[in-house]
Scaffold this active site. Structure first.
Site, PDB file in Angstrom:
ATOM      1  CE  LYS A 206       3.420   6.007  -7.968  1.00  0.00           C
ATOM      2  NZ  LYS A 206       2.098   5.730  -8.524  1.00  0.00           N
TER       3      LYS A 206
ATOM      4  CD  GLU B 219       2.955  18.667   2.954  1.00  0.00           C
ATOM      5  OE1 GLU B 219       2.135  18.469   3.866  1.00  0.00           O
ATOM      6  OE2 GLU B 219       3.657  19.681   2.878  1.00  0.00           O
TER       7      GLU B 219
ATOM      8  CB  CYS C 294      -4.646  15.725   3.300  1.00  0.00           C
ATOM      9  SG  CYS C 294      -4.134  17.079   2.271  1.00  0.00           S
TER      10      CYS C 294
ATOM     11  CD  GLU D  93      -6.641  11.151   5.998  1.00  0.00           C
ATOM     12  OE1 GLU D  93      -5.777  10.292   5.772  1.00  0.00           O
ATOM     13  OE2 GLU D  93      -6.512  12.347   5.712  1.00  0.00           O
TER      14      GLU D  93
HETATM   15  P1  NDP Z   1      -1.101   6.223  -0.841  1.00  0.00           P
HETATM   16  O1  NDP Z   1      -0.156   6.531   0.242  1.00  0.00           O
HETATM   17  O2  NDP Z   1      -1.589   4.860  -0.988  1.00  0.00           O
HETATM   18  O3  NDP Z   1      -0.523   6.617  -2.276  1.00  0.00           O
HETATM   19  C1  NDP Z   1       0.087   7.836  -2.547  1.00  0.00           C
HETATM   20  C2  NDP Z   1       1.084   7.658  -3.669  1.00  0.00           C
HETATM   21  O4  NDP Z   1       2.140   6.800  -3.215  1.00  0.00           O
HETATM   22  C3  NDP Z   1       0.519   6.966  -4.915  1.00  0.00           C
HETATM   23  O5  NDP Z   1       1.132   7.515  -6.068  1.00  0.00           O
HETATM   24  C4  NDP Z   1       0.930   5.515  -4.707  1.00  0.00           C
HETATM   25  O6  NDP Z   1       1.039   4.759  -5.884  1.00  0.00           O
HETATM   26  C5  NDP Z   1       2.300   5.707  -4.099  1.00  0.00           C
HETATM   27  N1  NDP Z   1       2.779   4.528  -3.360  1.00  0.00           N
HETATM   28  C6  NDP Z   1       2.056   3.520  -2.810  1.00  0.00           C
HETATM   29  N2  NDP Z   1       2.879   2.629  -2.226  1.00  0.00           N
HETATM   30  C7  NDP Z   1       4.147   3.070  -2.408  1.00  0.00           C
HETATM   31  C8  NDP Z   1       5.430   2.583  -2.039  1.00  0.00           C
HETATM   32  N3  NDP Z   1       5.587   1.456  -1.350  1.00  0.00           N
HETATM   33  N4  NDP Z   1       6.526   3.294  -2.391  1.00  0.00           N
HETATM   34  C9  NDP Z   1       6.404   4.451  -3.067  1.00  0.00           C
HETATM   35  N5  NDP Z   1       5.205   4.960  -3.456  1.00  0.00           N
HETATM   36  C10 NDP Z   1       4.092   4.285  -3.132  1.00  0.00           C
HETATM   37  O7  NDP Z   1      -2.237   7.303  -0.601  1.00  0.00           O
HETATM   38  P2  NDP Z   1      -3.521   7.588  -1.450  1.00  0.00           P
HETATM   39  O8  NDP Z   1      -3.223   7.744  -2.873  1.00  0.00           O
HETATM   40  O9  NDP Z   1      -4.501   6.562  -1.065  1.00  0.00           O
HETATM   41  O10 NDP Z   1      -3.938   9.059  -0.947  1.00  0.00           O
HETATM   42  C11 NDP Z   1      -4.717   9.257   0.146  1.00  0.00           C
HETATM   43  C12 NDP Z   1      -3.896   9.611   1.379  1.00  0.00           C
HETATM   44  O11 NDP Z   1      -2.998  10.685   1.114  1.00  0.00           O
HETATM   45  C13 NDP Z   1      -4.741  10.102   2.509  1.00  0.00           C
HETATM   46  O12 NDP Z   1      -4.331   9.513   3.705  1.00  0.00           O
HETATM   47  C14 NDP Z   1      -4.503  11.607   2.567  1.00  0.00           C
HETATM   48  O13 NDP Z   1      -4.704  12.232   3.778  1.00  0.00           O
HETATM   49  C15 NDP Z   1      -3.116  11.715   2.107  1.00  0.00           C
HETATM   50  N6  NDP Z   1      -2.899  12.997   1.475  1.00  0.00           N
HETATM   51  C16 NDP Z   1      -2.173  13.968   2.110  1.00  0.00           C
HETATM   52  C17 NDP Z   1      -2.016  15.210   1.552  1.00  0.00           C
HETATM   53  C18 NDP Z   1      -1.198  16.266   2.175  1.00  0.00           C
HETATM   54  O14 NDP Z   1      -0.878  17.218   1.491  1.00  0.00           O
HETATM   55  N7  NDP Z   1      -0.809  16.170   3.421  1.00  0.00           N
HETATM   56  C19 NDP Z   1      -2.626  15.538   0.281  1.00  0.00           C
HETATM   57  C20 NDP Z   1      -3.309  14.455  -0.315  1.00  0.00           C
HETATM   58  C21 NDP Z   1      -3.439  13.244   0.276  1.00  0.00           C
HETATM   59  P3  NDP Z   1      -0.225   3.882  -6.406  1.00  0.00           P
HETATM   60  O15 NDP Z   1      -1.100   4.849  -7.070  1.00  0.00           O
HETATM   61  O16 NDP Z   1       0.337   2.895  -7.343  1.00  0.00           O
HETATM   62  O17 NDP Z   1      -0.841   3.256  -5.205  1.00  0.00           O
END
Ligand code: NDP
Length: 450
Positions: free
Chosen positions: A152, A227, A261, A353
Site C-alpha cells: 500500500k 521504520e 527520517c 521531528e
Molecule cells: P504515516 O505514519 O501517517 O503514514 C505512513 C503510511 O501508513 C501511509 O501509507 C499511511 O496511509 C499508512 N497509515 C496511516 N494510518 C494507518 C493505520 N492506522 N494503519 C495502517 N496504515 C496506516 O506517516 P507519513 O506518511 O506522514 O510519513 C512521515 C513519517 O514517516 C515521519 O515521521 C518519518 O520520520 C517517518 N519515516 C520513517 C522512515 C524510516 O525509514 N525510518 C522513512 C520515511 C518516513 P495514508 O497515506 O492513507 O495516510
C-alpha cells in the site's frame, strides 16, 4: 476515487481508486493462493525473474522519475536516483534466492539442518516521503525470500508504486505475487494488520502509527518491521574540517525538503567554534537552490501538501530564526530552508521531528556533553560525527544510540548495509545481506544417524 495533487503546482494530476476492505481481502486472498507456486519456483529462476524486473525498471527510469517529480515534488536528480535505487536493490537481492543458506549443526545422535522457510504473504505500508526506494527495500528482499507481497503506497503519492506493480507483471513476475493496492491507511493498511493471511507487516512511517501497527499485530503474534521517525544529530567537533562540515550540513537536512527520517535536523557544534561554524553555514544555506524540481539545477522542491507546510511553519513561528534561504512564490507548497537557534533543549522545535527544511543548531561543551545531547531524544535513527580524530569519531559513534551513523559524511542508507532505528525510531532492520532472512522463519530438522 482519491484525487492526487501535485505539490509543485497544487493542481490535481490523477484520480486513483480508494480500495475497499472487501477488495483488499480479495487481493490478500490471491497473494495467499499465489504463494505455494512462487516459493516453489527454483532459486535460479526466481533470481532470473528478479533480474528481469530490475532490467524493466531500468528501462523506465526516466518515466518513473518524471512521475515522482510531479507527484511528490522531488528534484529530478533525486527522483532519477530513487528509481535507480529500486533497480539496484532488485539486482542486489536477485542474488539472494541462490544464497539462502541454512546451517548444518552437529548434535548427539545425528545431524541437524536448518532451512529458511518463506513466511507467506507480506503486507508493506509505504509513506509519502520516499515512495520508490522504501517500497523496494521491502518488496525486493521479500520476493527474493519466496514470499508474496501486497503493498500500500501513501494516499498522496501512489503513482510510482502503481507503475512498479505494472512493471513487475511486464517483467514476468506471476499475477498475485506482487500487487500494489492504493487506498487509505485506516482501510487498506489496517487490514494488512488484522487479516490472518498476512504473515508480516513491514511499516515505514510515523512513530504514532507504528505504535498502533505493533499493538495491532500482537493478537496474532504477527511479524512486524517498523521504520519510524528521527531527530538525528550532526555533531561537529572543533577539530573537524569546518568548511566541509558547514558546506554539506544543509544537504544533510534539507534534502527532499527535510522530509527525510534520517535528516540531521539538530546540528550540535563544539562551543569554541560555534560562531565560526554559523558564519560558514549561512552562505551554504543561502546557496541551496530551491526551485521548480524538474530543473536539473534544483536541489530542493516543495513540501508534500499545504497541510504539511502549515505544520512545518508552526515550528518556526515560535522559534528564534538565525537565517533562512529562499524559495519560489506562487503555486506549490514552498518553504525556505530555515536555521533556528533554540533557547533551551526543551524547545519543541529541538525535540520533535518537524519533517521539513528546518534545522536547530546548539553548542556543546565537550565529548561527553556531545554524546549526552545527541542521546537526549526519544529517537535514534541516524546521525553524523565530524572530527579529524578517528579515535574520537569512533568513541562517539559507539556512544550515540542510533542505528545509522556516518563519520565526516551525511550518508545514511546504503542497500549493502543494515538500516534501522534504535529506541522509538523502529524495530528490526532492512537492507544489507541478511534482509531476505527477515522474510523467513528458521526451521531445524534433526536426522538421526544412530
Ligand atoms: P504515516 O505514519 O501517517 O503514514 C505512513 C503510511 O501508513 C501511509 O501509507 C499511511 O496511509 C499508512 N497509515 C496511516 N494510518 C494507518 C493505520 N492506522 N494503519 C495502517 N496504515 C496506516 O506517516 P507519513 O506518511 O506522514 O510519513 C512521515 C513519517 O514517516 C515521519 O515521521 C518519518 O520520520 C517517518 N519515516 C520513517 C522512515 C524510516 O525509514 N525510518 C522513512 C520515511 C518516513 P495514508 O497515506 O492513507 O495516510
Amino acid at each position: 476515487m482519491t484525487a492526487v495533487i501535485s505539490p509543485v503546482s497544487g493542481a490535481q494530476i490523477a484520480d486513483v481508486p480508494a480500495t475497499s476492505v472487501e477488495e483488499t481481502d480479495a487481493v490478500i486472498q490471491r497473494a495467499h493462493e499465489a504463494f505455494p507456486a512462487w516459493r516453489a519456483v527454483s532459486p535460479g529462476d526466481r533470481a532470473r525473474l528478479l533480474r528481469r524486473f530490475s532490467q524493466v525498471v531500468d528501462d523506465h527510469i526516466e518515466e518513473l522519475a518524471q512521475l515522482e517529480v510531479t507527484n511528490s515534488g522531488h528534484t529530478i536528480g533525486n527522483a532519477r536516483w530513487e528509481a535507480g535505487n529500486v533497480r539496484d536493490v532488485l539486482a542486489y537481492y536477485a542474488g539472494a534466492p541462490e544464497r539462502l543458506f541454512g546451517r548444518q549443526i552437529p548434535v548427539p545422535g545425528g545431524v541437524d539442518m536448518t532451512f529458511h522457510e518463506p513466511i507467506g504473504v507480506v503486507g508493506i505500508i509505504v509513506p509519502w516521503n520516499f515512495p520508490m526506494p522504501i517500497a523496494g527495500w521491502g518488496f525486493a528482499p521479500a520476493l527474493a525470500a519466496g514470499c508474496t507481497v501486497v503493498l500500500k503506497p501513501a494516499e498522496v503519492t501512489p503513482l510510482t508504486a502503481i507503475r512498479l506493480g505494472e512493471l513487475a507483471l511486464q517483467a514476468g513476475i506471476p499475477e498475485g505475487v506482487f500487487t500494489v493496492i492504493p487506498g487509505k491507511g485506516s482501510v487498506v493498511g489496517e487490514r494488512f494488520v488484522t487479516h490472518p493471511l498476512v504473515c508480516k507487516v513491514v511499516f515505514t512511517g510515523s512513530t504514532e502509527v507504528g505504535e498502533r501497527i505493533m499493538a495491532g499485530c500482537a493478537p496474532q503474534i504477527k511479524r512486524v518491521t517498523l521504520e519510524l521517525g528521527g531527530k538525528s544529530a550532526n555533531v561537529v567537533f572543533a577539530d573537524a574540517d569546518l568548511e566541509r562540515a558547514a558546506a554539506t550540513a544543509p544537504y544533510g537536512v534539507f534534502d527532499n525538503a527535510g522530509q527525510d527520517c534520517c535528516a540531521r535536523s539538530r546540528i550540535l557544534v563544539e562551543r569554541s567554534v560555534f560562531d565560526r561554524f554559523m558564519a560558514l553555514l549561512e552562505p551554504a544555506v543561502a546557496g541551496v537552490r530551491v526551485e521548480e524540481p524538474s530543473l536539473d539545477t534544483a536541489e530542493m522542491g516543495p513540501l508534500i501538501t499545504a497541510a504539511h507546510r502549515e505544520t512545518v511553519a508552526s515550528y518556526v513561528d515560535d522559534a528564534q530564526v538565525a537565517f533562512r534561504g529562499s524559495c519560489p512564490d506562487g503555486p506549490g507548497f514552498w518553504f525556505p530552508p530555515t536555521v533556528i537557534v533554540p533557547t533551551s533543549e526543551s524547545d519543541r522545535a529541538y525535540r520533535e521531528e518537524i519533517f521539513g527544511p528546518v534545522v536547530a543548531v546548539m553548542p556543546f561543551e565537550d565529548e561527553a556533553d556531545a554524546i549526552r545531547m545527541a542521546n537526549d531524544s526519544d529517537f535514534g535513527l541516524s546521525g553524523s560525527i565530524w572530527s579529524r580524530d578517528i579515535g574520537r569519531a569512533l568513541r562517539v559513534s559507539r556512544g550515540v544510540e542510533s542505528g545509522n551513523l556516518s563519520v565526516n559524511s551525511h550518508s545514511s542508507v546504503r542497500y549493502w548495509t543494515p538500516f534501522g532505528g534504535f529506541k522509538r525510531s523502529g524495530l528490526g532492520r532492512e537492507l544489507g545481506p541478511d534482509a531476505p532472512e527477515a522474510f523467513t522463519e528458521t526451521k531445524n530438522v534433526f536426522i538421526a544417524t544412530d
